[in-house]
Design a protein around this motif. Sequence first.
Motif, PDB file in Angstrom:
ATOM      1  N   ILE A 123      12.717  11.839  -3.647  1.00 58.57           N
ATOM      2  CA  ILE A 123      12.139  11.061  -4.736  1.00 58.57           C
ATOM      3  C   ILE A 123      12.712  11.500  -6.065  1.00 58.57           C
ATOM      4  O   ILE A 123      12.974  12.677  -6.312  1.00 58.57           O
ATOM      5  CB  ILE A 123      10.601  11.209  -4.724  1.00 58.57           C
ATOM      6  CG1 ILE A 123      10.028  10.403  -3.551  1.00 58.57           C
ATOM      7  CG2 ILE A 123       9.981  10.754  -6.016  1.00 58.57           C
ATOM      8  CD1 ILE A 123       8.546  10.485  -3.425  1.00 58.57           C
ATOM      9  N   ASP A 124      12.925  10.540  -6.952  1.00 63.76           N
ATOM     10  CA  ASP A 124      13.399  10.843  -8.294  1.00 63.76           C
ATOM     11  C   ASP A 124      12.279  11.505  -9.093  1.00 63.76           C
ATOM     12  O   ASP A 124      11.127  11.103  -9.017  1.00 63.76           O
ATOM     13  CB  ASP A 124      13.843   9.562  -9.007  1.00 63.76           C
ATOM     14  CG  ASP A 124      15.055   8.935  -8.340  1.00 63.76           C
ATOM     15  OD1 ASP A 124      15.905   9.686  -7.848  1.00 63.76           O
ATOM     16  OD2 ASP A 124      15.142   7.702  -8.318  1.00 63.76           O
ATOM     17  N   THR A 125      12.655  12.502  -9.880  1.00 59.24           N
ATOM     18  CA  THR A 125      11.686  13.223 -10.686  1.00 59.24           C
ATOM     19  C   THR A 125      11.880  12.863 -12.144  1.00 59.24           C
ATOM     20  O   THR A 125      12.987  12.922 -12.666  1.00 59.24           O
ATOM     21  CB  THR A 125      11.840  14.744 -10.522  1.00 59.24           C
ATOM     22  OG1 THR A 125      11.748  15.057  -9.139  1.00 59.24           O
ATOM     23  CG2 THR A 125      10.772  15.484 -11.275  1.00 59.24           C
ATOM     24  N   ASP A 126      10.794  12.498 -12.799  1.00 56.27           N
ATOM     25  CA  ASP A 126      10.837  12.138 -14.221  1.00 56.27           C
ATOM     26  C   ASP A 126      10.051  13.194 -15.013  1.00 56.27           C
ATOM     27  O   ASP A 126       9.253  13.938 -14.476  1.00 56.27           O
ATOM     28  CB  ASP A 126      10.188  10.780 -14.449  1.00 56.27           C
ATOM     29  CG  ASP A 126      10.801   9.723 -13.551  1.00 56.27           C
ATOM     30  OD1 ASP A 126      11.960   9.372 -13.795  1.00 56.27           O
ATOM     31  OD2 ASP A 126      10.116   9.273 -12.613  1.00 56.27           O
ATOM     32  N   GLY A 127      10.286  13.209 -16.297  1.00 57.67           N
ATOM     33  CA  GLY A 127       9.539  14.120 -17.152  1.00 57.67           C
ATOM     34  C   GLY A 127      10.265  15.417 -17.359  1.00 57.67           C
ATOM     35  O   GLY A 127      11.191  15.782 -16.636  1.00 57.67           O
ATOM     36  N   HIS A 150       0.826  -1.187   0.000  1.00 56.24           N
ATOM     37  CA  HIS A 150       0.000   0.000   0.000  1.00 56.24           C
ATOM     38  C   HIS A 150       0.856   1.230   0.000  1.00 56.24           C
ATOM     39  O   HIS A 150       2.017   1.187   0.334  1.00 56.24           O
ATOM     40  CB  HIS A 150      -0.979   0.006   1.183  1.00 56.24           C
ATOM     41  CG  HIS A 150      -0.357   0.223   2.514  1.00 56.24           C
ATOM     42  ND1 HIS A 150      -0.138  -0.812   3.388  1.00 56.24           N
ATOM     43  CD2 HIS A 150       0.070   1.347   3.104  1.00 56.24           C
ATOM     44  CE1 HIS A 150       0.388  -0.314   4.471  1.00 56.24           C
ATOM     45  NE2 HIS A 150       0.531   0.976   4.329  1.00 56.24           N
ATOM     46  N   ALA A 151       0.257   2.350  -0.357  1.00 51.88           N
ATOM     47  CA  ALA A 151       1.021   3.577  -0.406  1.00 51.88           C
ATOM     48  C   ALA A 151       0.256   4.696   0.214  1.00 51.88           C
ATOM     49  O   ALA A 151      -0.944   4.674   0.286  1.00 51.88           O
ATOM     50  CB  ALA A 151       1.358   3.917  -1.836  1.00 51.88           C
ATOM     51  N   SER A 152       0.972   5.720   0.682  1.00 54.23           N
ATOM     52  CA  SER A 152       0.287   6.811   1.313  1.00 54.23           C
ATOM     53  C   SER A 152       0.895   8.130   0.931  1.00 54.23           C
ATOM     54  O   SER A 152       2.052   8.200   0.602  1.00 54.23           O
ATOM     55  CB  SER A 152       0.371   6.670   2.828  1.00 54.23           C
ATOM     56  OG  SER A 152       1.688   6.847   3.224  1.00 54.23           O
ATOM     57  N   ALA A 212       6.702  12.999   0.299  1.00 52.01           N
ATOM     58  CA  ALA A 212       5.385  12.626   0.806  1.00 52.01           C
ATOM     59  C   ALA A 212       4.694  11.589  -0.069  1.00 52.01           C
ATOM     60  O   ALA A 212       3.742  10.939   0.363  1.00 52.01           O
ATOM     61  CB  ALA A 212       4.501  13.869   0.916  1.00 52.01           C
ATOM     62  N   PHE A 213       5.158  11.409  -1.310  1.00 50.70           N
ATOM     63  CA  PHE A 213       4.530  10.461  -2.224  1.00 50.70           C
ATOM     64  C   PHE A 213       5.220   9.097  -2.228  1.00 50.70           C
ATOM     65  O   PHE A 213       4.895   8.242  -3.060  1.00 50.70           O
ATOM     66  CB  PHE A 213       4.532  11.019  -3.653  1.00 50.70           C
ATOM     67  CG  PHE A 213       3.671  12.234  -3.819  1.00 50.70           C
ATOM     68  CD1 PHE A 213       2.307  12.127  -3.941  1.00 50.70           C
ATOM     69  CD2 PHE A 213       4.244  13.497  -3.820  1.00 50.70           C
ATOM     70  CE1 PHE A 213       1.509  13.255  -4.080  1.00 50.70           C
ATOM     71  CE2 PHE A 213       3.452  14.633  -3.963  1.00 50.70           C
ATOM     72  CZ  PHE A 213       2.086  14.508  -4.092  1.00 50.70           C
ATOM     73  N   ALA A 214       6.164   8.878  -1.334  1.00 47.51           N
ATOM     74  CA  ALA A 214       6.910   7.626  -1.340  1.00 47.51           C
ATOM     75  C   ALA A 214       5.967   6.426  -1.192  1.00 47.51           C
ATOM     76  O   ALA A 214       5.122   6.393  -0.300  1.00 47.51           O
ATOM     77  CB  ALA A 214       7.944   7.619  -0.223  1.00 47.51           C
TER      78      ALA A 214
END
Length: 231
Positions: free
Chosen positions: A225-229, A2-4, A161-163
């Motif tokens: 967190i790694d950022t893509d795009g 799960h993720a939070s 926060a999106f981990a």
Amino acid sequence: MHASVRGFATLVALFSIGACSDPTTSLRRAAPQAPAAPAFDFSATGTALGVSESDFVVDGGGGSFSLGAYTVTFSGNSVCDPAVSTYGETEWDKNCTVLGDGQSIKVHATVSRTSDGIAVDFTPSLRFSPSAKVIVSTDVFASYILENQDYFKTHRSALSAFAILYTPSLGSKGVSDFTTDRSVATHVDLSTGLVWRRVKHFSGYSIITGEACEPSPDNPDCVEIDTDGKE
């Protein structure tokens, strides 16, 4: 699994305006105000709260399966045959015998969506070939990420926060497995709002709402967190 997603605290900038006793002295220039962190409202994602369950069948060819709040994508020849492969914390990066032609496995997924975040749990427990890629992703937070894209570009630590954390079972405490294995770090695509990470095994993963953290040597459980795009 799960993720939070953690809520973001508002940043408040303090500044002072002073004047000398000389009435002709102008006021000091106010210090620039720090940008406020965007407020997060999980209910605004449009994702219904509650528990949903679904089944899918994966074979040697792989495939992509939508579970509502999450999507899981398997590359070909990725699923280790549970009848002959090992399973456990010491086994994730070991080679295995994958499902052969005509073999398949039925997977049951339980997704829990609460005001605190979203979690997904899979049965049976499986592991995946280290030479393949199995990805868990969610676009639940896409509109929020895109609306605050400029903020996240300059405040990357807020993306922590999106981990997506590993959880041994639904509702259990998340494990920051990416702190010891960067190949399973969470990625956020700022051009689409997609949040995703590689997984090397099933049981469960989650994103839970809470405060974003500041990556530092004193806080090893917080990883930027790694950022893509494109930016």
